[in-house]
Design a protein around this motif. Structure first.
Motif, PDB file in Angstrom:
ATOM      1  N   VAL A 188       0.846  -1.191   0.000  1.00 39.76           N
ATOM      2  CA  VAL A 188       0.000   0.000   0.000  1.00 39.76           C
ATOM      3  C   VAL A 188       0.880   1.238   0.000  1.00 39.76           C
ATOM      4  CG1 VAL A 188      -1.728   1.319   1.287  1.00 39.76           C
ATOM      5  CG2 VAL A 188      -1.877  -1.168   1.215  1.00 39.76           C
ATOM      6  N   ALA A 189       0.653   2.104  -0.964  1.00 36.11           N
ATOM      7  CA  ALA A 189       1.371   3.386  -1.038  1.00 36.11           C
ATOM      8  C   ALA A 189       2.876   3.196  -0.878  1.00 36.11           C
ATOM      9  CB  ALA A 189       0.822   4.370  -0.009  1.00 36.11           C
ATOM     10  N   GLY A 190       3.407   2.172  -1.534  1.00 38.40           N
ATOM     11  CA  GLY A 190       4.836   1.925  -1.508  1.00 38.40           C
ATOM     12  C   GLY A 190       5.340   1.152  -0.301  1.00 38.40           C
ATOM     13  N   ARG A 191       4.444   0.780   0.598  1.00 41.72           N
ATOM     14  CA  ARG A 191       4.849   0.062   1.816  1.00 41.72           C
ATOM     15  C   ARG A 191       4.336  -1.376   1.776  1.00 41.72           C
ATOM     16  NH1 ARG A 191       2.198   0.396   7.588  1.00 41.72           N
ATOM     17  NH2 ARG A 191       3.666  -0.901   8.705  1.00 41.72           N
TER      18      ARG A 191
ATOM     19  N   LEU B  93       2.998  12.210  14.572  1.00 42.25           N
ATOM     20  CA  LEU B  93       3.033  13.417  13.744  1.00 42.25           C
ATOM     21  C   LEU B  93       3.682  13.139  12.399  1.00 42.25           C
ATOM     22  CD1 LEU B  93       3.936  16.185  16.342  1.00 42.25           C
ATOM     23  CD2 LEU B  93       1.739  15.808  15.207  1.00 42.25           C
ATOM     24  N   LEU B  94       4.692  12.284  12.388  1.00 48.42           N
ATOM     25  CA  LEU B  94       5.360  11.943  11.132  1.00 48.42           C
ATOM     26  C   LEU B  94       4.371  11.280  10.178  1.00 48.42           C
ATOM     27  CD1 LEU B  94       7.828  11.750   9.332  1.00 48.42           C
ATOM     28  CD2 LEU B  94       8.392   9.583  10.471  1.00 48.42           C
TER      29      LEU B  94
ATOM     30  N   ALA C 211      -0.737  13.456   4.822  1.00 52.69           N
ATOM     31  CA  ALA C 211      -1.219  14.685   4.195  1.00 52.69           C
ATOM     32  C   ALA C 211      -0.476  14.985   2.893  1.00 52.69           C
ATOM     33  CB  ALA C 211      -1.067  15.857   5.163  1.00 52.69           C
ATOM     34  N   VAL C 212       0.819  14.709   2.862  1.00 52.35           N
ATOM     35  CA  VAL C 212       1.646  15.046   1.707  1.00 52.35           C
ATOM     36  C   VAL C 212       1.496  14.053   0.565  1.00 52.35           C
ATOM     37  CG1 VAL C 212       4.038  15.328   0.932  1.00 52.35           C
ATOM     38  CG2 VAL C 212       3.297  16.343   3.080  1.00 52.35           C
ATOM     39  N   THR C 213       1.445  12.745   0.860  1.00 55.92           N
ATOM     40  CA  THR C 213       1.490  11.774  -0.227  1.00 55.92           C
ATOM     41  C   THR C 213       0.663  10.508  -0.025  1.00 55.92           C
ATOM     42  OG1 THR C 213       2.972  10.531  -1.660  1.00 55.92           O
ATOM     43  CG2 THR C 213       3.624  10.703   0.626  1.00 55.92           C
TER      44      THR C 213
ATOM     45  N   ILE D 180      -3.230   6.140  -1.703  1.00 59.96           N
ATOM     46  CA  ILE D 180      -4.246   5.167  -1.293  1.00 59.96           C
ATOM     47  C   ILE D 180      -5.553   5.424  -2.044  1.00 59.96           C
ATOM     48  CG2 ILE D 180      -5.648   4.356   0.653  1.00 59.96           C
ATOM     49  CD1 ILE D 180      -3.120   4.925   2.422  1.00 59.96           C
ATOM     50  N   GLU D 181      -5.912   6.680  -2.252  1.00 59.79           N
ATOM     51  CA  GLU D 181      -7.119   6.996  -3.033  1.00 59.79           C
ATOM     52  C   GLU D 181      -6.992   6.482  -4.463  1.00 59.79           C
ATOM     53  OE1 GLU D 181      -8.806  11.013  -0.847  1.00 59.79           O
ATOM     54  OE2 GLU D 181      -7.244  11.234  -2.367  1.00 59.79           O
TER      55      GLU D 181
END
Length: 169
Positions: free
Chosen positions: A78-81, A136-137, A143-145, A150-151
């Protein structure tokens, strides 16, 4: 020395566990198949790698529509992970709604809810993914990527699900 200490403290703060909010991603598609067919297909984990691009493989008792309390293990990207999640069914309303809660390494990973509703000529299918930001990370990266990726993966999943079910795959 003082600036390095402040920088180290800020970096450490990014990893402090906290509840930084919940992200909710909703994807929908209309499928020219009866609701019971769509429900049976999406709630059978062995089918996930056939239609969801993030699902690499499933293991466990995954060859049927799972009931409340049953679990399955999914290898995902998912999202590169890459990782492995254990999903447990928490809600089952046949041919209507189904919900699973995931854990990765013993931590909550998210909740996925499927809803099916009859429409003229088939089924309106909705997939909702909810996941928390536990630092927070993660909130920043989301928020950034991450959310955007995922969308995009979820939209691709809806296109593939529709194609598979309407072609009889």
């Amino acid at each position: 020395m003082g600036a390095a200490l402040v920088a180290a403290a800020l970096i450490a703060a990014m990893f402090v566990p906290l509840d930084a909010g919940v992200t909710r991603i909703v994807s929908v598609v209309d499928i020219a198949r009866p609701p019971q067919d769509v429900y049976a297909y999406v709630t059978t984990p062995a089918n996930w790698p056939r239609w969801h691009p993030s699902s690499l493989a499933v293991s466990g008792d995954a060859d049927h529509s799972l009931n409340v309390g049953e679990t399955v293990v999914e290898d995902f990207h998912v999202a590169g992970r890459r990782g492995r999640a254990t999903w447990r069914v928490t809600l089952r309303e046949p041919a209507q709604r189904w919900r699973i809660a995931g854990q990765i390494n013993g931590q909550d990973a998210g909740i996925v809810t499927y809803a099916v509703a009859p429409i003229e000529g088939g089924t309106h299918f909705q997939r909702e993914l909810e996941y928390g930001a536990h630092s927070l990370l993660f909130a920043f990266l989301n928020a950034v990527t991450l959310r955007r990726q995922i969308e995009e993966e979820s939209a691709q999943a809806m296109r593939q699900l529709k194609a598979n079910l309407e072609s009889g795959r």
